[in-house]
Write an enzyme that holds these catalytic residues in place. Structure first.
Site, mmCIF file in Angstrom:
data_model
loop_
_atom_site.group_PDB
_atom_site.id
_atom_site.type_symbol
_atom_site.label_atom_id
_atom_site.label_comp_id
_atom_site.label_asym_id
_atom_site.label_seq_id
_atom_site.Cartn_x
_atom_site.Cartn_y
_atom_site.Cartn_z
ATOM 1 N N GLU A 1 6.433 6.552 -8.525
ATOM 2 C CA GLU A 1 4.998 6.318 -8.331
ATOM 3 C C GLU A 1 4.494 7.153 -7.152
ATOM 4 O O GLU A 1 3.404 7.720 -7.194
ATOM 5 C CB GLU A 1 4.719 4.828 -8.088
ATOM 6 N N HIS B 1 0.072 2.133 -12.679
ATOM 7 C CA HIS B 1 0.656 0.929 -13.281
ATOM 8 C C HIS B 1 2.150 1.160 -13.478
ATOM 9 O O HIS B 1 2.556 2.229 -13.945
ATOM 10 C CB HIS B 1 -0.026 0.639 -14.620
ATOM 11 N N ASN C 1 1.575 2.993 -2.438
ATOM 12 C CA ASN C 1 0.902 3.905 -3.366
ATOM 13 C C ASN C 1 -0.430 4.421 -2.829
ATOM 14 O O ASN C 1 -1.084 5.240 -3.474
ATOM 15 C CB ASN C 1 0.684 3.221 -4.721
ATOM 16 N N GLY D 1 0.784 -1.233 0.000
ATOM 17 C CA GLY D 1 0.000 0.000 0.000
ATOM 18 C C GLY D 1 0.812 1.277 0.000
ATOM 19 O O GLY D 1 0.285 2.337 0.345
ATOM 20 N N THR E 1 -10.773 1.781 -17.500
ATOM 21 C CA THR E 1 -11.854 1.358 -18.387
ATOM 22 C C THR E 1 -11.910 -0.169 -18.295
ATOM 23 O O THR E 1 -11.040 -0.777 -17.662
ATOM 24 C CB THR E 1 -11.566 1.795 -19.841
ATOM 25 N N ASP F 1 -5.414 -2.164 -17.767
ATOM 26 C CA ASP F 1 -4.283 -1.245 -17.935
ATOM 27 C C ASP F 1 -4.396 -0.427 -19.223
ATOM 28 O O ASP F 1 -3.411 -0.194 -19.928
ATOM 29 C CB ASP F 1 -2.944 -2.012 -17.885
ATOM 30 N N ARG G 1 -16.266 -13.455 -9.704
ATOM 31 C CA ARG G 1 -15.925 -12.028 -9.576
ATOM 32 C C ARG G 1 -17.122 -11.177 -9.203
ATOM 33 O O ARG G 1 -17.017 -10.255 -8.397
ATOM 34 C CB ARG G 1 -15.355 -11.497 -10.896
HETATM 35 C C1 GAR Z 1 3.167 -0.791 -7.466
HETATM 36 O O1 GAR Z 1 4.382 -0.812 -8.167
HETATM 37 C C2 GAR Z 1 2.010 -0.648 -8.434
HETATM 38 O O2 GAR Z 1 2.290 0.193 -9.531
HETATM 39 C C3 GAR Z 1 1.822 -2.048 -8.880
HETATM 40 O O3 GAR Z 1 2.001 -2.839 -7.732
HETATM 41 C C4 GAR Z 1 2.870 -2.153 -6.823
HETATM 42 C C5 GAR Z 1 2.149 -2.022 -5.513
HETATM 43 O O4 GAR Z 1 2.972 -1.465 -4.505
HETATM 44 N N1 GAR Z 1 0.538 -2.209 -9.450
HETATM 45 C C6 GAR Z 1 0.244 -3.100 -10.387
HETATM 46 O O5 GAR Z 1 1.056 -3.873 -10.864
HETATM 47 C C7 GAR Z 1 -1.196 -3.077 -10.814
HETATM 48 N N2 GAR Z 1 -1.412 -3.982 -11.912
HETATM 49 P P1 GAR Z 1 2.318 -0.864 -3.186
HETATM 50 O O6 GAR Z 1 1.365 -1.926 -2.610
HETATM 51 O O7 GAR Z 1 3.463 -0.577 -2.270
HETATM 52 O O8 GAR Z 1 1.568 0.378 -3.576
#
Ligand code: GAR
Length: 196
Positions: free
Chosen positions: A174, A109, A14, A12, A141, A145, A65
């Site tokens: 990020e 992403h 991000n 988490g 969308t 991605d 889902r």
């Molecule tokens: C991040 O690098 C994010 O961009 C990626 O997973 C990581 C999560 O890190 N997301 C994806 O690959 C989505 N398809 P975090 O849990 O520390 O934010």
């Protein structure tokens, strides 16, 4: 004030960066952090930051889902978000779920989309011999991605890089990009942010 809910699956980081940014004159505030994994470290970190949390384990739904999303929607709708942010959320969402939040769901992403949608983005960039890598924030969308790009940040690929060292360099960007895009988006401005 815009209300922001954030979905996480892992650490988490991000989620932490945008949550920390939403203070003062920021046009939004965090109202919920939810996860498909009750053990996600991100939930703990959100709670420490004073954000309400919710978890709906996807595993008992065994690939159904729609049923999983119906359950996940409950805490989300109760939090009445204006904006839904995916932050390392690793479940593919149905078109129906995405449609509910059309125009107000963001994802980050770890590649320079449209390059390398899906998984293993850093390994793929290295294998392709790319000179640079980066990350993208885009509107979600129903296509994985895909969707309009709201921001991008680039980093160089350095000699000796591994998927791990590159991932760490991209992750640092990020943490700058997501808050920058969210601030602009929450203010109603969809002009893409380009960093650095
Ligand atoms: C991040 O690098 C994010 O961009 C990626 O997973 C990581 C999560 O890190 N997301 C994806 O690959 C989505 N398809 P975090 O849990 O520390 O934010």
């Amino acid at each position: 004030m815009r209300r922001v809910a954030i979905l996480v699956s892992g650490g988490g980081s991000n989620m932490v960066a945008p949550v920390r940014s939403m203070t003062g004159d920021h046009p939004a505030r965090p109202v919920l952090v939810a996860s498909n994994d009750p053990a996600a470290k991100g939930l703990e970190r959100a709670a420490e930051l004073g954000v309400p949390v919710a978890a709906v384990d996807h595993r008992p739904f065994r690939g159904d889902r729609a049923a999983f999303e119906a359950e996940l929607l409950e805490p989300i709708l109760a939090a009445r978000p204006d904006i839904l942010c995916l932050a390392g959320f690793m479940r593919v969402l149905t078109a129906e779920f995405v449609g509910r939040f059309a125009g107000r769901m963001l994802n980050i992403h770890p590649s320079l989309l449209p390059k390398y949608p899906g998984l293993h983005t850093h390994r793929r960039a290295l294998e392709a011999g790319d000179a640079e890598a980066g990350c993208t924030v885009h509107e979600v969308t129903p296509v994985l991605d895909d969707g309009p790009i709201l921001g991008q940040a680039r980093v160089p690929i350095l000699p000796g890089d591994t998927a791990g060292t590159l991932a760490a360099r991209v992750l640092g960007m990020e943490h700058r990009l997501y808050p920058a895009v969210l601030r602009r988006f929450a203010a109603g401005d969809r002009t893409p942010v380009f960093l650095p």
